[in-house]
Design a protein around this motif. Structure first.
Motif, PDB file in Angstrom:
ATOM      1  N   GLU A  15     -18.441  57.432  38.423  1.00  0.00           N
ATOM      2  CA  GLU A  15     -17.976  56.114  38.392  1.00  0.00           C
ATOM      3  C   GLU A  15     -17.126  55.917  37.399  1.00  0.00           C
ATOM      4  O   GLU A  15     -15.920  54.935  37.760  1.00  0.00           O
ATOM      5  N   ARG A  16     -17.082  56.501  36.418  1.00  0.00           N
ATOM      6  CA  ARG A  16     -15.884  56.610  35.247  1.00  0.00           C
ATOM      7  C   ARG A  16     -14.707  57.030  35.873  1.00  0.00           C
ATOM      8  O   ARG A  16     -13.640  56.328  35.623  1.00  0.00           O
ATOM      9  N   ARG A  17     -14.826  58.000  36.567  1.00  0.00           N
ATOM     10  CA  ARG A  17     -13.445  58.736  37.104  1.00  0.00           C
ATOM     11  C   ARG A  17     -12.915  57.714  38.138  1.00  0.00           C
ATOM     12  O   ARG A  17     -11.618  57.459  38.082  1.00  0.00           O
ATOM     13  N   GLU A  18     -13.690  57.070  38.970  1.00  0.00           N
ATOM     14  CA  GLU A  18     -13.162  56.030  39.970  1.00  0.00           C
ATOM     15  C   GLU A  18     -12.744  54.912  39.197  1.00  0.00           C
ATOM     16  O   GLU A  18     -11.404  54.310  39.554  1.00  0.00           O
ATOM     17  N   ALA A  19     -13.233  54.466  38.249  1.00  0.00           N
ATOM     18  CA  ALA A  19     -12.684  53.271  37.169  1.00  0.00           C
ATOM     19  C   ALA A  19     -11.302  53.723  36.618  1.00  0.00           C
ATOM     20  O   ALA A  19     -10.371  52.775  36.434  1.00  0.00           O
ATOM     21  N   LEU A  20     -11.411  54.826  36.028  1.00  0.00           N
ATOM     22  CA  LEU A  20     -10.218  55.271  35.458  1.00  0.00           C
ATOM     23  C   LEU A  20      -8.899  55.255  36.354  1.00  0.00           C
ATOM     24  O   LEU A  20      -7.887  54.737  36.037  1.00  0.00           O
ATOM     25  N   ILE A  21      -9.136  55.800  37.452  1.00  0.00           N
ATOM     26  CA  ILE A  21      -8.274  55.849  38.715  1.00  0.00           C
ATOM     27  C   ILE A  21      -7.562  54.494  38.951  1.00  0.00           C
ATOM     28  O   ILE A  21      -6.636  54.126  39.098  1.00  0.00           O
ATOM     29  N   ALA A  22      -8.786  53.659  39.272  1.00  0.00           N
ATOM     30  CA  ALA A  22      -8.341  52.155  39.804  1.00  0.00           C
ATOM     31  C   ALA A  22      -7.502  51.572  38.681  1.00  0.00           C
ATOM     32  O   ALA A  22      -6.713  50.539  39.151  1.00  0.00           O
ATOM     33  N   ALA A  23      -7.714  51.626  37.534  1.00  0.00           N
ATOM     34  CA  ALA A  23      -7.122  50.979  36.361  1.00  0.00           C
ATOM     35  C   ALA A  23      -5.692  51.630  36.195  1.00  0.00           C
ATOM     36  O   ALA A  23      -4.676  51.171  35.833  1.00  0.00           O
ATOM     37  N   THR A  24      -5.603  53.100  36.662  1.00  0.00           N
ATOM     38  CA  THR A  24      -4.189  53.485  36.417  1.00  0.00           C
ATOM     39  C   THR A  24      -3.112  53.193  37.768  1.00  0.00           C
ATOM     40  O   THR A  24      -2.130  53.211  37.309  1.00  0.00           O
ATOM     41  N   ILE A  25      -3.858  53.132  38.975  1.00  0.00           N
ATOM     42  CA  ILE A  25      -2.785  52.628  39.972  1.00  0.00           C
ATOM     43  C   ILE A  25      -1.946  51.475  39.596  1.00  0.00           C
ATOM     44  O   ILE A  25      -0.571  51.627  39.912  1.00  0.00           O
ATOM     45  N   PRO A  26      -2.373  50.449  39.072  1.00  0.00           N
ATOM     46  CA  PRO A  26      -1.337  49.312  39.086  1.00  0.00           C
ATOM     47  C   PRO A  26      -0.395  49.489  38.062  1.00  0.00           C
ATOM     48  O   PRO A  26       0.783  49.030  37.830  1.00  0.00           O
ATOM     49  N   LEU A  27      -0.817  50.451  36.950  1.00  0.00           N
ATOM     50  CA  LEU A  27       0.199  50.922  35.808  1.00  0.00           C
ATOM     51  C   LEU A  27       1.105  51.624  36.488  1.00  0.00           C
ATOM     52  O   LEU A  27       2.443  51.605  35.909  1.00  0.00           O
ATOM     53  N   LEU A  28       0.741  52.579  37.275  1.00  0.00           N
ATOM     54  CA  LEU A  28       1.563  53.417  37.939  1.00  0.00           C
ATOM     55  C   LEU A  28       2.773  52.533  38.947  1.00  0.00           C
ATOM     56  O   LEU A  28       3.974  52.820  38.679  1.00  0.00           O
ATOM     57  N   GLY A  32       5.380  53.744  36.271  1.00  0.00           N
ATOM     58  CA  GLY A  32       5.732  55.036  36.811  1.00  0.00           C
ATOM     59  C   GLY A  32       4.730  56.057  36.080  1.00  0.00           C
ATOM     60  O   GLY A  32       3.900  55.683  35.453  1.00  0.00           O
ATOM     61  N   VAL A  33       5.220  57.224  36.017  1.00  0.00           N
ATOM     62  CA  VAL A  33       4.631  58.371  35.447  1.00  0.00           C
ATOM     63  C   VAL A  33       4.738  58.250  33.814  1.00  0.00           C
ATOM     64  O   VAL A  33       4.033  58.892  33.062  1.00  0.00           O
ATOM     65  N   ASP A  34       5.332  57.338  33.284  1.00  0.00           N
ATOM     66  CA  ASP A  34       5.599  57.064  31.833  1.00  0.00           C
ATOM     67  C   ASP A  34       4.522  56.128  31.281  1.00  0.00           C
ATOM     68  O   ASP A  34       4.429  56.128  30.160  1.00  0.00           O
ATOM     69  N   VAL A  35       3.497  55.856  31.978  1.00  0.00           N
ATOM     70  CA  VAL A  35       2.391  55.083  31.455  1.00  0.00           C
ATOM     71  C   VAL A  35       1.755  55.894  30.585  1.00  0.00           C
ATOM     72  O   VAL A  35       1.615  57.321  30.515  1.00  0.00           O
ATOM     73  N   SER A  36       1.283  55.212  29.487  1.00  0.00           N
ATOM     74  CA  SER A  36       0.586  55.918  28.653  1.00  0.00           C
ATOM     75  C   SER A  36      -0.987  56.090  28.618  1.00  0.00           C
ATOM     76  O   SER A  36      -1.532  55.062  29.208  1.00  0.00           O
ATOM     77  N   THR A  37      -1.720  56.990  27.944  1.00  0.00           N
ATOM     78  CA  THR A  37      -3.202  56.880  27.946  1.00  0.00           C
ATOM     79  C   THR A  37      -3.801  55.671  27.276  1.00  0.00           C
ATOM     80  O   THR A  37      -4.524  55.240  27.492  1.00  0.00           O
ATOM     81  N   ARG A  38      -2.761  55.256  26.293  1.00  0.00           N
ATOM     82  CA  ARG A  38      -3.289  54.006  25.687  1.00  0.00           C
ATOM     83  C   ARG A  38      -3.238  52.937  26.639  1.00  0.00           C
ATOM     84  O   ARG A  38      -4.404  51.907  26.454  1.00  0.00           O
ATOM     85  N   GLN A  39      -2.312  52.715  27.272  1.00  0.00           N
ATOM     86  CA  GLN A  39      -2.254  51.481  28.474  1.00  0.00           C
ATOM     87  C   GLN A  39      -3.453  51.696  29.442  1.00  0.00           C
ATOM     88  O   GLN A  39      -3.920  50.912  29.884  1.00  0.00           O
ATOM     89  N   VAL A  62      -2.924  61.212  36.424  1.00  0.00           N
ATOM     90  CA  VAL A  62      -1.975  60.354  37.298  1.00  0.00           C
ATOM     91  C   VAL A  62      -1.721  60.962  38.543  1.00  0.00           C
ATOM     92  O   VAL A  62      -1.945  60.404  39.525  1.00  0.00           O
ATOM     93  N   VAL A  63      -2.148  62.277  38.833  1.00  0.00           N
ATOM     94  CA  VAL A  63      -2.213  62.960  40.190  1.00  0.00           C
ATOM     95  C   VAL A  63      -3.135  62.467  40.915  1.00  0.00           C
ATOM     96  O   VAL A  63      -2.971  62.090  42.044  1.00  0.00           O
ATOM     97  N   GLN A 108       7.568  52.872  44.070  1.00  0.00           N
ATOM     98  CA  GLN A 108       7.246  53.268  42.707  1.00  0.00           C
ATOM     99  C   GLN A 108       6.493  54.335  42.669  1.00  0.00           C
ATOM    100  O   GLN A 108       6.400  55.470  41.800  1.00  0.00           O
ATOM    101  N   ILE A 109       5.208  54.446  43.475  1.00  0.00           N
ATOM    102  CA  ILE A 109       4.070  55.464  43.253  1.00  0.00           C
ATOM    103  C   ILE A 109       4.832  56.752  44.077  1.00  0.00           C
ATOM    104  O   ILE A 109       4.889  57.898  43.116  1.00  0.00           O
ATOM    105  N   MET A 110       5.665  56.758  44.933  1.00  0.00           N
ATOM    106  CA  MET A 110       6.313  57.927  45.572  1.00  0.00           C
ATOM    107  C   MET A 110       7.422  58.424  44.346  1.00  0.00           C
ATOM    108  O   MET A 110       7.428  59.502  44.407  1.00  0.00           O
ATOM    109  N   THR A 111       8.041  57.687  43.854  1.00  0.00           N
ATOM    110  CA  THR A 111       9.034  57.975  42.577  1.00  0.00           C
ATOM    111  C   THR A 111       8.152  58.802  41.564  1.00  0.00           C
ATOM    112  O   THR A 111       8.534  59.991  41.287  1.00  0.00           O
TER     113      THR A 111
END
Length: 197
Positions: A15-28, A32-39, A62-63, A108-111
């Motif tokens: 669940e933690r893994r899925e929550a982190l992925i869900a939070a990362t997608i809008p940031l990507l 893009g890949v310049d998103v920080s772990t802090r963000q 990110v992957v 943007q995700i493809m980039t």
């Protein structure tokens, strides 16, 4: 009164893994890949170190997020819902609009994906998504195949090519090439027909 940070309830590792992925997608989409772990941590409501308790590196997170964001299933489901009894042109216009929307939303995700060194299962997921999308689109084209001089699979490939180039290509312009215009280009070509002989 002391203002304490509200703790996020503990989650199971998956669940933690899925929550982190869900939070990362809008940031990507935004960074893009310049998103920080802090963000990412801030968006997920966790401490930055929590990320590394679930993922070895930021790149691995990110992957996984790119793979999830590019999942073709929602588009495949929408293609499957197109009424197969509708005229071929109408079905293809609907399909083209779905493809344009998918490609535009994920540009943007493809980039970001291209910037990453895709390792492990990532390339296989990308190939599988393309194949599944092609199969779903071929099924939209198949009823009415007798109207076409190319196979449904070839028409599906061309429509994907047109829609992809319109989004990602240097000469693309989604405002000028709507689904209807894209399908007209595919089915009618560019010559003005003054009559048939």
């Amino acid at each position: 009164m002391e203002n304490k940070r509200r703790r996020v309830p503990a989650l199971a590792p998956e669940e933690r893994r899925e929550a982190l992925i869900a939070a990362t997608i809008p940031l990507l989409h935004e960074h893009g890949v310049d998103v920080s772990t802090r963000q990412i941590a801030q968006a997920a409501g966790v401490a930055e170190g929590t990320i590394f308790g679930v993922f070895e590196t930021k790149t691995s997170l990110v992957v996984c997020s790119v793979i999830k964001a590019l999942d073709a299933q929602p588009t495949i489901d929408a293609l499957a819902a197109i009424d197969r009894s509708a005229p071929l042109r109408d079905r293809l216009v609907l399909a083209a609009e779905l493809l344009h929307a998918r490609f535009s939303e994920n540009a943007q995700i493809m980039t970001a994906a291209r910037k990453l060194v895709m390792t492990g299962d990532a390339p296989a997921h990308m190939v599988a998504n393309r194949e599944r999308l092609h199969t779903a689109l071929t099924e939209v084209v198949t009823p009415g195949a007798e109207e076409l001089r190319r196979s449904p699979a070839a028409v599906a490939s061309l429509l994907l090519l047109f829609c992809g180039a319109n989004t990602y290509g240097p000469f693309g312009d989604p405002d000028n090439f709507s689904g209807e215009e894209t399908v007209s280009l595919l089915l009618d070509g560019l010559l003005i027909r003054r009559g048939t002989h």
